[in-house]
Design an enzyme around this catalytic site. Structure first.
Site, PDB file in Angstrom:
ATOM      1  N   ASP A   1       0.862  -1.179   0.000  1.00  0.00           N
ATOM      2  CA  ASP A   1       0.000   0.000   0.000  1.00  0.00           C
ATOM      3  C   ASP A   1       0.901   1.233   0.000  1.00  0.00           C
ATOM      4  OD1 ASP A   1      -2.347   1.723   0.566  1.00  0.00           O
ATOM      5  OD2 ASP A   1      -1.452   1.874   2.562  1.00  0.00           O
TER       6      ASP A   1
ATOM      7  N   ASP B   1      -0.164   5.097   0.731  1.00  0.00           N
ATOM      8  CA  ASP B   1      -0.386   6.157   1.702  1.00  0.00           C
ATOM      9  C   ASP B   1      -0.192   5.664   3.133  1.00  0.00           C
ATOM     10  OD1 ASP B   1      -1.036   7.651  -0.498  1.00  0.00           O
ATOM     11  OD2 ASP B   1      -3.197   7.642  -0.138  1.00  0.00           O
TER      12      ASP B   1
END
Length: 318
Positions: free
Chosen positions: A71, A73
């Site tokens: 991922d 962010d």
């Protein structure tokens, strides 16, 4: 876009739009990775740093059936990519100061609320698309390169970067998986020397954005579908793969692989990770698995930030 037929049997339900978004993202990621070599590569993390963070038996060197999915962010980078992109657009006078305030407010609302209201998500999604409608893909890519240097390069978490480098050093492919636009995600992946990126795919015709998405934002179940589709196309064994995220929204993706990691986890993900004996890392404090977390909805927050910028640009065009 016709269904690609890549999917293996699912253990979790997903909407047709999630499947379409995941397949479109996987297809775009593969085409980009095959078409270009990374001309801009950050200095690789020291092997000692990677070994300090990872157990010596993992990742397994030479295991070409394994890959890693990160991922973006608050896992690889501090903050939301689309928020930093919005700052760059503001600097280039895409919108005015009062719209910037709304941009920041929407980011804060989604971050602190930690909930996903369907009406808010739909409004954010519809508005965010107008920021790219009518623009050339190459224009946004060029701006994204500049914005990375200005706002993102110094926000990469060294610890997570070391984890990614450990997989690369083991001869494995490493992919970003994010709700951010696939173009933005691809720039970041290239700069970090990663294999490629899975991200939200905005439809374009003849190199011009139409203002429509292919499927839906790559968020939650759609991320899992993208990873599943990419793994099937590339021949990865998901039980031998690893995935890393900070958000409970990514539990579907994390549950898909044999080696899930919670990185800088929010409260719900930390609880889930502990209950399922998943590995944890927290680079916000330098400690592993701190007790205090911050509610997060990274995918929604990214869309919300883009929505504020989009509304501003739409008004300016009128």
């Amino acid at each position: 876009m016709a269904a690609l037929g890549w999917l293996t049997p699912r253990r979790r339900s997903a909407t047709a739009r999630s499947v379409l978004a995941g397949e479109a993202s996987a297809e775009a990621a593969r085409k980009t990775a095959q078409a270009e070599a990374p001309p801009f590569t950050e200095e690789p993390a020291a092997p000692e740093a990677a070994r300090a963070e990872e157990e010596v038996e993992f990742p397994v060197a030479g295991d070409d059936l394994a890959a890693a999915f990160f991922d973006l962010d608050n896992t690889v980078m501090q903050g939301a990519a689309i928020f930093h992109f919005g700052r760059g657009l503001y600097k280039r006078e895409f919108f005015r100061r009062r719209e910037l305030a709304r941009f920041a407010w929407q980011q804060a609302w989604f971050r602190l609320a930690g909930v996903e209201d369907p009406d808010h998500m739909q409004d954010a999604r519809d508005s965010a698309l107008s920021i790219v409608k009518g623009h050339k893909v190459c224009e946004l890519m060029a701006i994204g390169e500049e914005i990375y240097d200005e706002y993102m390069a110094e926000r990469i978490w060294p610890g997570t970067r070391a984890l990614a480098q450990a997989h690369l050093d083991a001869g494995q492919k490493v992919w970003l998986v994010t709700a951010a636009p696939v173009e933005t995600a691809t720039i970041i992946a290239r700069r970090l020397g990663l294999t490629g990126a899975l991200g939200t795919v905005a439809e374009s015709v003849d190199g011009i954005y139409t203002g429509r998405l292919v499927g839906e934002p790559l968020h939650g179940p759609a991320k899992a579908e993208a990873v599943r589709a990419l793994a099937a196309a590339e021949g990865f064994d998901l039980e031998r793969c690893a995935a890393y995220s900070d958000s409970h929204n990514d539990i579907p993706m994390l549950s898909l692989v044999g080696h899930p990691y919670a990185i800088n986890p929010d409260t719900k993900l930390r609880k889930h990770a502990r209950a399922h004996d998943w590995r944890l890392r927290d680079y916000r404090t330098g400690r592993k698995a701190v007790k205090v977390g911050v509610p997060a909805a990274a995918g929604v927050g990214a869309i919300a930030g883009g929505a504020a910028a989009a509304i501003a640009l739409h008004r300016r065009r009128k």
